[in-house]
Motif scaffolding. Structure first.
Motif, PDB file in Angstrom:
ATOM      1  N   ASP A   1      -4.192-127.148  33.248  1.00  0.00           N
ATOM      2  CA  ASP A   1      -4.515-127.079  34.854  1.00  0.00           C
ATOM      3  C   ASP A   1      -3.266-127.813  35.331  1.00  0.00           C
ATOM      4  O   ASP A   1      -3.148-127.831  36.611  1.00  0.00           O
ATOM      5  N   GLN A   2      -2.394-128.368  34.653  1.00  0.00           N
ATOM      6  CA  GLN A   2      -1.218-129.023  35.047  1.00  0.00           C
ATOM      7  C   GLN A   2      -0.141-128.264  35.399  1.00  0.00           C
ATOM      8  O   GLN A   2       0.784-128.363  35.911  1.00  0.00           O
ATOM      9  N   VAL A   3       0.042-126.999  34.286  1.00  0.00           N
ATOM     10  CA  VAL A   3       1.091-126.191  34.319  1.00  0.00           C
ATOM     11  C   VAL A   3       1.263-125.458  35.713  1.00  0.00           C
ATOM     12  O   VAL A   3       0.321-125.170  36.314  1.00  0.00           O
ATOM     13  N   ASP A   4       2.623-125.237  35.996  1.00  0.00           N
ATOM     14  CA  ASP A   4       2.859-124.866  37.151  1.00  0.00           C
ATOM     15  C   ASP A   4       3.050-123.253  37.207  1.00  0.00           C
ATOM     16  O   ASP A   4       3.701-122.800  36.431  1.00  0.00           O
ATOM     17  N   GLY A   5       1.975-122.391  37.593  1.00  0.00           N
ATOM     18  CA  GLY A   5       1.885-120.930  37.598  1.00  0.00           C
ATOM     19  C   GLY A   5       0.997-120.832  36.503  1.00  0.00           C
ATOM     20  O   GLY A   5       0.936-121.450  35.383  1.00  0.00           O
ATOM     21  N   ASN A   6       1.174-119.552  36.050  1.00  0.00           N
ATOM     22  CA  ASN A   6       0.347-118.945  35.086  1.00  0.00           C
ATOM     23  C   ASN A   6       1.550-119.004  33.840  1.00  0.00           C
ATOM     24  O   ASN A   6       2.720-118.644  34.112  1.00  0.00           O
ATOM     25  N   SER A   7       0.976-118.991  32.670  1.00  0.00           N
ATOM     26  CA  SER A   7       2.269-119.063  31.775  1.00  0.00           C
ATOM     27  C   SER A   7       1.780-118.302  30.354  1.00  0.00           C
ATOM     28  O   SER A   7       0.470-118.318  30.085  1.00  0.00           O
TER      29      SER A   7
ATOM     30  N   ASP B   1      -9.984-123.235  42.244  1.00  0.00           N
ATOM     31  CA  ASP B   1     -10.823-124.392  42.221  1.00  0.00           C
ATOM     32  C   ASP B   1     -11.727-124.304  41.005  1.00  0.00           C
ATOM     33  O   ASP B   1     -12.155-125.399  40.505  1.00  0.00           O
ATOM     34  N   LEU B   2     -11.735-123.088  40.568  1.00  0.00           N
ATOM     35  CA  LEU B   2     -12.588-122.917  39.226  1.00  0.00           C
ATOM     36  C   LEU B   2     -12.049-123.627  37.859  1.00  0.00           C
ATOM     37  O   LEU B   2     -12.613-123.977  36.957  1.00  0.00           O
TER      38      LEU B   2
ATOM     39  N   LYS C   1      -8.676-129.764  37.061  1.00  0.00           N
ATOM     40  CA  LYS C   1      -8.456-130.883  37.879  1.00  0.00           C
ATOM     41  C   LYS C   1      -9.609-131.688  38.546  1.00  0.00           C
ATOM     42  O   LYS C   1     -10.194-130.935  39.441  1.00  0.00           O
ATOM     43  N   LEU C   2     -10.086-132.695  38.192  1.00  0.00           N
ATOM     44  CA  LEU C   2     -11.124-133.456  38.964  1.00  0.00           C
ATOM     45  C   LEU C   2     -10.847-133.969  40.190  1.00  0.00           C
ATOM     46  O   LEU C   2     -11.551-134.116  41.080  1.00  0.00           O
ATOM     47  N   THR C   3      -9.615-134.451  40.152  1.00  0.00           N
ATOM     48  CA  THR C   3      -8.938-135.099  41.334  1.00  0.00           C
ATOM     49  C   THR C   3      -7.331-134.712  41.307  1.00  0.00           C
ATOM     50  O   THR C   3      -6.961-134.162  40.491  1.00  0.00           O
TER      51      THR C   3
ATOM     52  N   LEU D   1     -10.139-132.039  22.454  1.00  0.00           N
ATOM     53  CA  LEU D   1     -10.548-132.600  23.656  1.00  0.00           C
ATOM     54  C   LEU D   1      -9.289-133.340  24.217  1.00  0.00           C
ATOM     55  O   LEU D   1      -8.339-133.988  23.607  1.00  0.00           O
ATOM     56  N   GLY D   2      -9.124-133.208  25.716  1.00  0.00           N
ATOM     57  CA  GLY D   2      -7.831-134.101  26.222  1.00  0.00           C
ATOM     58  C   GLY D   2      -7.947-134.513  27.757  1.00  0.00           C
ATOM     59  O   GLY D   2      -8.925-134.139  28.396  1.00  0.00           O
ATOM     60  N   THR D   3      -7.394-135.678  27.988  1.00  0.00           N
ATOM     61  CA  THR D   3      -7.502-136.121  29.341  1.00  0.00           C
ATOM     62  C   THR D   3      -5.942-136.079  29.822  1.00  0.00           C
ATOM     63  O   THR D   3      -5.004-136.490  28.874  1.00  0.00           O
ATOM     64  N   PHE D   4      -5.574-136.006  31.218  1.00  0.00           N
ATOM     65  CA  PHE D   4      -4.099-136.176  31.563  1.00  0.00           C
ATOM     66  C   PHE D   4      -4.333-136.829  32.971  1.00  0.00           C
ATOM     67  O   PHE D   4      -5.126-136.544  33.930  1.00  0.00           O
TER      68      PHE D   4
END
Length: 330
Positions: A73-79, A104-105, A149-151, A179-182
């Motif tokens: 969800d951090q990648v700019d645009g679809n990839s 938002d989903l 993205k939660l925030t 599993l991962g967090t960013f």
């Protein structure tokens, strides 16, 4: 001020690398060879490989599905990313990943990978040069990923991975979870990431085999099971210099595999005019690997941007590997 900050950052990275090299214990070396599906530990993506695998805190394309599902969800645009690896002794690895954002989903991804080689001829003690029959070996996986993205600063992600290994008529299958967090710290573009990859139950080949017991008669036995190549990673990345012409990004990462000693990796990405990138990395506490390097080139063809990447990695005894990656963003 910028020059001072740059020098301090570089000093911190290299000092940390030297300390890690001296302080890392050799404990864990006795666990080598205790996992199955070890092809899942092969670095995916030219950018990641050129930076020695220090990549969980950098989410630039769909290879982040392999490194850290939270980065989707951090990648700019679809990839859409495809990657091909020329591994030693005629082994090849092909990967494809796709990330699509649903607002938002959150973001969803799918990734596929296969390690394969040419069919090998069957040999026996009576036919050491070959019987004329051939057998096939391959490893493959398919994964589904969700990230959100939660925030504005924090995202999480998870993947369900279906893994299969095949050797002639033997098959071994399993299900694993990533599993991962960013997290963006808010200080410049410093970000931290944590990932747990290839977590799941033990795997063993399907079926059974017959073996002689102490009395000389054959008995039916089940194959032994082994653990998956679970690995826990903690990493950080930050741009230490950024102008309209040049930008420099550094990354550092500590890896804790279940089947080897702890190790660390550091990477550097030098960009020119946002189009040309030169990358290098160094591996700490690895037996066979140390320096890596590569390059990338961005071709903006609106509404699509195309990234071409190459990475070179050498082994002390096995030779070199070459990886080529092609990414489309839209």
């Amino acid at each position: 001020m910028k020059k001072t900050f740059l020098l301090l950052t570089v000093y911190f990275i290299f000092t940390g690398s030297l300390l890690a090299q001296n302080l890392f214990p050799l404990l864990g070396g006795q666990r080598v060879g205790t996992s199955v599906a070890t092809f899942l530990k092969i670095d995916i993506g030219a950018e990641a490989t050129a930076m020695a695998g220090s990549y969980i805190a950098i989410a630039n394309d769909a290879t982040t599905l392999y490194w850290n599902p939270a980065g989707a969800d951090q990648v700019d645009g679809n990839s859409f990313t495809i990657s091909h690896i020329e591994w030693p002794v005629d082994i090849q690895y092909d990967y494809a990943g796709f990330i699509y954002h649903f607002g938002d989903l959150g973001s969803f991804g799918i990734s596929l990978g296969m390690l394969h080689m040419p069919d090998m001829e069957v040999t026996t003690e009576y036919h050491p040069t070959g019987t004329g029959a051939y057998f096939r070996y391959y490893d493959s996986f398919a994964a589904l990923t969700y990230s959100k993205k939660l925030t504005d600063q924090f995202s999480f992600g998870t993947s369900i991975k279906f893994v299969e290994e095949g050797l002639d008529d033997l098959k071994m299958r399993g299900v694993m979870v990533d599993l991962g967090t960013f997290y963006w710290t808010g200080f410049r573009d410093l970000r931290f990431a944590v990932s747990l990859s290839n977590f799941g139950p033990d795997m063993k080949p399907d079926g059974s085999y017959y073996a002689d017991n102490t009395e000389g008669t054959q008995i039916k036995k089940e194959y032994e099971s082994f653990s998956p190549p679970t690995i826990f990673r903690v990493g950080a990345a930050m741009g230490i210099f950024n102008t309209d012409e040049y930008d420099i990004t550094t990354s550092f990462q500590i890896n804790h595999p279940v089947d080897n000693a702890e190790n660390a990796v550091a990477g550097l990405d030098f960009g020119y005019m946002k189009h040309l990138h030169l990358r290098a990395g160094y591996r700490i506490n690895y037996d066979e690997e140390n320096f890596t390097f590569g390059a990338g080139f961005l071709i903006p063809v609106k509404p699509v941007s195309i990234n071409l990447g190459y990475a070179y990695k050498s082994f002390l005894n096995l030779g070199a590997t070459h990886q080529f990656t092609l990414d489309f963003k839209f």
